[in-house]
Design an enzyme around this catalytic site. Structure first.
Site, mmCIF file in Angstrom:
data_model
loop_
_atom_site.group_PDB
_atom_site.id
_atom_site.type_symbol
_atom_site.label_atom_id
_atom_site.label_comp_id
_atom_site.label_asym_id
_atom_site.label_seq_id
_atom_site.Cartn_x
_atom_site.Cartn_y
_atom_site.Cartn_z
ATOM 1 N N GLU A 198 0.824 -1.200 0.000
ATOM 2 C CA GLU A 198 0.000 0.000 0.000
ATOM 3 C C GLU A 198 0.867 1.263 0.000
ATOM 4 O OE1 GLU A 198 -3.656 1.851 2.713
ATOM 5 O OE2 GLU A 198 -2.241 0.435 3.595
ATOM 6 N N LYS A 244 -10.364 2.266 -1.628
ATOM 7 C CA LYS A 244 -10.451 1.675 -0.291
ATOM 8 C C LYS A 244 -11.767 2.068 0.387
ATOM 9 C CE LYS A 244 -7.583 1.329 3.916
ATOM 10 N NZ LYS A 244 -6.254 1.729 4.458
ATOM 11 N N CYS A 298 -5.692 -2.894 2.753
ATOM 12 C CA CYS A 298 -5.341 -2.794 4.173
ATOM 13 C C CYS A 298 -6.536 -2.984 5.116
ATOM 14 C CB CYS A 298 -4.611 -1.480 4.440
ATOM 15 S SG CYS A 298 -3.634 -1.512 5.984
#
Length: 292
Positions: free
Chosen positions: A43, A116, A153
């Site tokens: 990331e 995300k 994540c």
């Protein structure tokens, strides 16, 4: 092609953006030389993890996906090497900012962007200042080497996300990551928990998972974070096939049989026996569902 070699990389990042991109390219080339066709980078690898602090200057790092030099560079690299590369970037879309993943196919084409969805906000991980929650949902991309599901994540802690990608026919789920020490409790070590959750996604959905984390200690104005690496690859039963160390730069690979995993998923019956009509509570925050 059923049998595919996949790779995960991990590295430390500095404020020398050009050096970070060069290092990432070197790792991708190493992975490709070892036969990998799908290669996952960590990331936000263009810079240190800047979300440790609230700093208006960091907002200037965001660029539109099509203008991002990392995306352009890795599109050219994907074309040269014939590999699939999900590339993590800080995206600006007009007045909105996202933590995004550009999905680059093996011919260099940009298949689409994932933003995300789950944005953390805690000491050392102040992402809500920088990123809006993603507005694209969870998707699966048909790449040259298989159907790729991808999230970023904090998304990896949510089983609903992995299940949605599995329902859409993902052959592999990818999680680029930046996770390490907890500023409020430096003695707390979440590495094993982090791995087990994603191993559970693989086992529950019968889909292999790969996760790429960063390494190194990064100093911020308010705190320092030590990222614990430990990037890994699972099979479709959740067993770890390869794992990197905590502190060293690494490329790890494993060979997966997507067709065998597809047959196993069908034969196991988990998706046959699902009861979606009973899961309405998942659409609420408190687990209740509206009944007629």
């Amino acid at each position: 092609m059923s049998t595919i070699t996949v790779a995960v990389t991990q590295m430390a990042c500095s404020w020398d953006r050009a050096a970070n991109l060069a290092r990432a390219e070197r790792l991708v080339r190493e992975a490709a030389a070892r036969g990998a066709k799908i290669i996952l980078l960590q990331e936000l690898f263009e810079t240190p993890y800047f979300c440790k602090d609230i700093d208006l200057a960091h907002l200037d790092l965001a660029l539109p996906v099509v203008e991002n030099p990392a995306v352009r560079r890795f599109q050219a690299l994907a074309t040269e090497l014939g590999v699939v590369l999900p590339v993590s970037v800080f995206e600006r879309a007009n007045n909105a900012l996202f933590n995004s993943l550009a999905i680059i196919d093996a011919d260099g084409s940009h298949l689409g962007t994932y933003r995300k969805s789950h944005i953390p906000d805690g000491p050392g991980y102040l992402e809500k200042f920088y990123f809006s929650p993603g507005d694209m949902g969870f998707r699966v991309w048909p790449t040259r080497y298989g159907r790729l599901g991808a999230a970023v994540c904090w998304d990896q802690w949510f089983p609903e996300a992995a299940r949605l990608m599995a329902l859409q026919g993902a052959d592999l789920i990818c999680y680029p990551t930046a996770i390490g020490s907890e500023p409020l409790d430096p003695a707390q070590d979440t590495r094993d928990h982090w791995q087990r959750v994603m191993q559970g996604h693989a086992g529950a959905n019968l889909v292999p998972v790969i996760a790429s984390n960063r390494i190194g200690r990064e100093e911020g104005a308010s705190c320092a974070l030590t990222f614990y690496g430990s990037s890994f690859i699972t099979d479709h039963l959740g067993a770890k096939l390869a794992e990197a160390g905590r502190a060293e730069e690494a490329v790890i690979t494993a060979t997966l049989d997507f067709e065998a995993a597809r047959r196993y998923r069908i034969g196991w019956g988990v998706f046959r026996d699902r009861r979606p009509e009973l899961y309405g509570g998942l659409t609420s925050l408190d687990g209740t569902s509206v009944r007629a």
